[in-house]
Design a protein around this motif. Structure first.
Motif, PDB file in Angstrom:
ATOM      1  N   GLN A 141       0.854  -1.205   0.000  1.00 10.20           N
ATOM      2  CA  GLN A 141       0.000   0.000   0.000  1.00 10.20           C
ATOM      3  C   GLN A 141       0.882   1.244   0.000  1.00 10.20           C
ATOM      4  O   GLN A 141       2.103   1.150   0.049  1.00 10.20           O
ATOM      5  CB  GLN A 141      -0.890   0.008   1.246  1.00 10.20           C
ATOM      6  CG  GLN A 141      -0.076   0.072   2.542  1.00 10.20           C
ATOM      7  CD  GLN A 141      -0.939   0.229   3.791  1.00 10.20           C
ATOM      8  OE1 GLN A 141      -1.997  -0.378   3.887  1.00 10.20           O
ATOM      9  NE2 GLN A 141      -0.493   1.045   4.723  1.00 10.20           N
ATOM     10  N   GLY A 142       0.235   2.400  -0.034  1.00 12.81           N
ATOM     11  CA  GLY A 142       0.946   3.672   0.134  1.00 12.81           C
ATOM     12  C   GLY A 142       2.045   3.881  -0.895  1.00 12.81           C
ATOM     13  O   GLY A 142       1.904   3.514  -2.069  1.00 12.81           O
ATOM     14  N   VAL A 147      10.304  -7.794   7.840  1.00 13.30           N
ATOM     15  CA  VAL A 147      11.689  -7.379   7.541  1.00 13.30           C
ATOM     16  C   VAL A 147      12.607  -7.450   8.759  1.00 13.30           C
ATOM     17  O   VAL A 147      13.830  -7.479   8.613  1.00 13.30           O
ATOM     18  CB  VAL A 147      11.771  -5.945   6.953  1.00 13.30           C
ATOM     19  CG1 VAL A 147      11.179  -5.875   5.568  1.00 13.30           C
ATOM     20  CG2 VAL A 147      11.152  -4.918   7.880  1.00 13.30           C
ATOM     21  N   ALA A 151       9.627  -0.726   3.571  1.00  9.81           N
ATOM     22  CA  ALA A 151       8.779  -1.088   4.722  1.00  9.81           C
ATOM     23  C   ALA A 151       9.186  -0.283   5.953  1.00  9.81           C
ATOM     24  O   ALA A 151      10.375  -0.135   6.244  1.00  9.81           O
ATOM     25  CB  ALA A 151       8.915  -2.579   5.024  1.00  9.81           C
ATOM     26  N   ALA A 152       8.204   0.248   6.651  1.00 12.67           N
ATOM     27  CA  ALA A 152       8.500   0.996   7.879  1.00 12.67           C
ATOM     28  C   ALA A 152       7.238   1.156   8.697  1.00 12.67           C
ATOM     29  O   ALA A 152       6.124   1.038   8.185  1.00 12.67           O
ATOM     30  CB  ALA A 152       9.067   2.374   7.545  1.00 12.67           C
ATOM     31  N   VAL A 165      12.119  -2.733  13.015  1.00 13.27           N
ATOM     32  CA  VAL A 165      11.517  -2.822  11.670  1.00 13.27           C
ATOM     33  C   VAL A 165      12.237  -1.878  10.704  1.00 13.27           C
ATOM     34  O   VAL A 165      12.707  -2.299   9.638  1.00 13.27           O
ATOM     35  CB  VAL A 165      10.004  -2.484  11.711  1.00 13.27           C
ATOM     36  CG1 VAL A 165       9.423  -2.409  10.296  1.00 13.27           C
ATOM     37  CG2 VAL A 165       9.250  -3.515  12.554  1.00 13.27           C
ATOM     38  N   TYR A 191      11.147   6.941  15.267  1.00 13.18           N
ATOM     39  CA  TYR A 191      11.050   6.977  13.806  1.00 13.18           C
ATOM     40  C   TYR A 191      12.200   7.814  13.221  1.00 13.18           C
ATOM     41  O   TYR A 191      12.903   7.385  12.300  1.00 13.18           O
ATOM     42  CB  TYR A 191       9.695   7.554  13.390  1.00 13.18           C
ATOM     43  CG  TYR A 191       9.517   7.686  11.902  1.00 13.18           C
ATOM     44  CD1 TYR A 191       9.178   6.576  11.128  1.00 13.18           C
ATOM     45  CD2 TYR A 191       9.704   8.910  11.254  1.00 13.18           C
ATOM     46  CE1 TYR A 191       9.025   6.698   9.742  1.00 13.18           C
ATOM     47  CE2 TYR A 191       9.550   9.030   9.883  1.00 13.18           C
ATOM     48  CZ  TYR A 191       9.212   7.924   9.132  1.00 13.18           C
ATOM     49  OH  TYR A 191       9.058   8.038   7.773  1.00 13.18           O
ATOM     50  N   PRO A 197      12.090  11.627   1.697  1.00 13.91           N
ATOM     51  CA  PRO A 197      10.886  12.432   1.449  1.00 13.91           C
ATOM     52  C   PRO A 197      10.491  13.239   2.677  1.00 13.91           C
ATOM     53  O   PRO A 197      10.676  12.802   3.812  1.00 13.91           O
ATOM     54  CB  PRO A 197       9.794  11.382   1.144  1.00 13.91           C
ATOM     55  CG  PRO A 197      10.492  10.056   1.033  1.00 13.91           C
ATOM     56  CD  PRO A 197      11.765  10.199   1.827  1.00 13.91           C
ATOM     57  N   LEU A 199      -0.206  11.172   0.985  1.00 12.96           N
ATOM     58  CA  LEU A 199      -0.562   9.763   1.216  1.00 12.96           C
ATOM     59  C   LEU A 199      -1.436   9.669   2.469  1.00 12.96           C
ATOM     60  O   LEU A 199      -1.281  10.483   3.390  1.00 12.96           O
ATOM     61  CB  LEU A 199       0.704   8.938   1.463  1.00 12.96           C
ATOM     62  CG  LEU A 199       1.588   8.615   0.266  1.00 12.96           C
ATOM     63  CD1 LEU A 199       2.909   8.021   0.735  1.00 12.96           C
ATOM     64  CD2 LEU A 199       0.888   7.655  -0.694  1.00 12.96           C
ATOM     65  N   VAL A 211       0.001   9.965   6.250  1.00  7.76           N
ATOM     66  CA  VAL A 211       0.399  11.206   6.923  1.00  7.76           C
ATOM     67  C   VAL A 211      -0.672  11.629   7.926  1.00  7.76           C
ATOM     68  O   VAL A 211      -0.392  11.828   9.116  1.00  7.76           O
ATOM     69  CB  VAL A 211       0.696  12.327   5.895  1.00  7.76           C
ATOM     70  CG1 VAL A 211       0.988  13.639   6.597  1.00  7.76           C
ATOM     71  CG2 VAL A 211       1.887  11.928   5.036  1.00  7.76           C
TER      72      VAL A 211
HETATM   73  N1  LIG Z   1       4.100   9.151   3.962  1.00 12.18           N
HETATM   74  C1  LIG Z   1       5.050  10.069   4.040  1.00 12.18           C
HETATM   75  O1  LIG Z   1       4.803  11.275   4.018  1.00 12.18           O
HETATM   76  C2  LIG Z   1       6.483   9.645   4.170  1.00 12.18           C
HETATM   77  C3  LIG Z   1       7.459  10.627   4.357  1.00 12.18           C
HETATM   78  C4  LIG Z   1       8.793  10.248   4.471  1.00 12.18           C
HETATM   79  C5  LIG Z   1       9.134   8.903   4.371  1.00 12.18           C
HETATM   80  N2  LIG Z   1       8.161   7.974   4.201  1.00 12.18           N
HETATM   81  C6  LIG Z   1       8.575   6.586   4.126  1.00 12.18           C
HETATM   82  O2  LIG Z   1       7.974   5.969   2.992  1.00 12.18           O
HETATM   83  C7  LIG Z   1       7.809   4.575   3.244  1.00 12.18           C
HETATM   84  C8  LIG Z   1       6.366   4.164   2.971  1.00 12.18           C
HETATM   85  O3  LIG Z   1       5.510   4.921   3.798  1.00 12.18           O
HETATM   86  P1  LIG Z   1       3.923   4.958   3.573  1.00 12.18           P
HETATM   87  O4  LIG Z   1       3.525   6.340   3.846  1.00 12.18           O
HETATM   88  O5  LIG Z   1       3.572   4.332   2.294  1.00 12.18           O
HETATM   89  O6  LIG Z   1       3.467   4.050   4.826  1.00 12.18           O
HETATM   90  P2  LIG Z   1       2.408   2.863   4.932  1.00 12.18           P
HETATM   91  O7  LIG Z   1       2.234   2.616   6.395  1.00 12.18           O
HETATM   92  O8  LIG Z   1       1.205   3.161   4.109  1.00 12.18           O
HETATM   93  O9  LIG Z   1       3.159   1.621   4.265  1.00 12.18           O
HETATM   94  C9  LIG Z   1       4.146   0.905   4.954  1.00 12.18           C
HETATM   95  C10 LIG Z   1       4.116  -0.541   4.457  1.00 12.18           C
HETATM   96  O10 LIG Z   1       5.105  -1.279   5.183  1.00 12.18           O
HETATM   97  C11 LIG Z   1       4.548  -2.516   5.612  1.00 12.18           C
HETATM   98  N3  LIG Z   1       5.245  -3.003   6.804  1.00 12.18           N
HETATM   99  C12 LIG Z   1       5.196  -2.502   8.056  1.00 12.18           C
HETATM  100  N4  LIG Z   1       5.951  -3.243   8.885  1.00 12.18           N
HETATM  101  C13 LIG Z   1       6.507  -4.229   8.137  1.00 12.18           C
HETATM  102  C14 LIG Z   1       7.385  -5.299   8.431  1.00 12.18           C
HETATM  103  N5  LIG Z   1       7.827  -5.544   9.666  1.00 12.18           N
HETATM  104  N6  LIG Z   1       7.775  -6.111   7.409  1.00 12.18           N
HETATM  105  C15 LIG Z   1       7.300  -5.911   6.153  1.00 12.18           C
HETATM  106  N7  LIG Z   1       6.450  -4.927   5.816  1.00 12.18           N
HETATM  107  C16 LIG Z   1       6.059  -4.090   6.806  1.00 12.18           C
HETATM  108  C17 LIG Z   1       3.077  -2.183   5.883  1.00 12.18           C
HETATM  109  O11 LIG Z   1       2.258  -3.336   5.913  1.00 12.18           O
HETATM  110  C18 LIG Z   1       2.768  -1.239   4.726  1.00 12.18           C
HETATM  111  O12 LIG Z   1       2.341  -1.938   3.578  1.00 12.18           O
HETATM  112  C19 LIG Z   1       8.258   4.362   4.689  1.00 12.18           C
HETATM  113  O13 LIG Z   1       9.612   3.956   4.708  1.00 12.18           O
HETATM  114  C20 LIG Z   1       8.117   5.723   5.300  1.00 12.18           C
HETATM  115  O14 LIG Z   1       8.943   5.902   6.430  1.00 12.18           O
HETATM  116  C21 LIG Z   1       6.845   8.302   4.091  1.00 12.18           C
END
Ligand SMILES: NC(=O)c1ccc[n+]([C@@H]2O[C@H](COP(=O)([O-])OP(=O)(O)OC[C@H]3O[C@@H](n4cnc5c(N)ncnc54)[C@H](O)[C@@H]3O)[C@@H](O)[C@H]2O)c1
Length: 244
Positions: free
Chosen positions: A11-12, A57, A84-85, A106, A150, A180, A185, A188
């Motif tokens: 997702q995301g 992970v 993944a995060a 994670v 985080y 980023p 998304l 947030v």
């Molecule tokens: N959304 C933002 O504004 C933003 C900004 C900076 C960085 N990021 C980074 O972008 C990446 C994606 O973020 P997002 O907004 O799509 O978040 P999200 O929570 O929608 O997606 C995270 C995905 O990681 C998976 N996940 C979580 N724990 C896991 C594990 N232990 N093993 C495997 N998969 C696992 C979840 O199931 C999910 O599908 C992340 O690394 C996040 O830190 C996002």
């Protein structure tokens, strides 16, 4: 046809990276702790192009098992995207140790583990490859909303990017990161609370949340075979929020 492995691709941002990689001609293995959520991507792109695997992970056995399964299905990947995060906003004085450790485990340990095990396989096969880590603005300046766990995990990912890049450069494996700022998304608002979104947007110099597709296109660019001189870098996509 080359294979990419995207962690957290269900997702995301991860899902958008998956679609961009398919459009760029890759077969994509999605590895996520919630694999069922990724089924829409298999429907959209077809089973020849996309396969889904259950992965934690932060778990060594799980990482090795998924790498075996991906190799069996699509062959050894060319590209690993550590996406993944777990994102969490929490005041620093309220964080308990299990939560701190889980997020480090994670986000940071997961990135280390997946990168190390993937790179070992590339080296054993005498193959070059690409690793792209998804970092964060929070890892550079502490961020505006997310917690110490985080932010520290993301700062660690930026450092891992440099160390892996240094050690793997002679082996033809490049390692880069993208940092980023807040993206357009659902995660947030889910992390900081929908009520804080207007203030966050107002604080952005561009006035707009970043586009996830910009991040996804950067992943594709970093993964190109002829991008072999690009390694150890962290590219900022943060709406002008942090200039360095
Ligand atoms: N959304 C933002 O504004 C933003 C900004 C900076 C960085 N990021 C980074 O972008 C990446 C994606 O973020 P997002 O907004 O799509 O978040 P999200 O929570 O929608 O997606 C995270 C995905 O990681 C998976 N996940 C979580 N724990 C896991 C594990 N232990 N093993 C495997 N998969 C696992 C979840 O199931 C999910 O599908 C992340 O690394 C996040 O830190 C996002």
């Amino acid at each position: 046809m080359r294979t990419a492995l995207v962690t957290g691709g269900a997702q995301g941002l991860g899902a958008i990276i998956v679609s961009s990689l398919v459009q760029a001609g890759y077969r994509v293995a999605i590895a996520d702790i919630n694999p069922d959520v990724a089924q829409h991507l298999v429907k959209e792109h077809g089973e020849e192009k996309v396969a889904v695997f259950g992965l934690d992970v932060s778990n060594e056995n799980s990482v090795e098992q998924v790498l075996d399964q991906v190799e069996e299905r699509f062959g050894l990947p060319w590209l690993l995207v550590n996406n993944a995060a777990v994102m969490k906003a929490q005041p620093v004085l309220e964080i308990d140790m299990p939560t701190f450790e889980r997020i480090i485990s994670v986000n940071l340990c997961g990135t280390f583990l997946c990168s190390q095990r993937f790179a070992r396989r590339l080296v054993a096969a005498k193959q070059s490859g690409r690793i792209v880590n998804i970092g964060s603005l929070a890892g550079q300046n502490g961020g505006s909303a997310t917690g110490a766990h985080y932010a520290a995990s993301k700062g660690g990912i930026h450092t891992l990017t440099k160390v892996f890049a240094r050690d793997l450069a002679p082996l033809g494996i490049t390692v880069n990161a993208i940092a980023p700022g807040p993206l357009d998304l659902p995660s947030v608002a889910a992390t900081i609370g929908a009520d804080r979104l207007p203030a966050l947007k107002a604080a952005l110099p561009t006035g707009k949340l970043g586009r996830p597709i910009t991040v996804a296109r950067m992943v594709v660019e970093m993964a190109r075979e002829d991008a072999d001189g690009l390694t150890g870098s962290t590219i900022d996509i943060n709406s002008g929020l942090y200039l360095r």
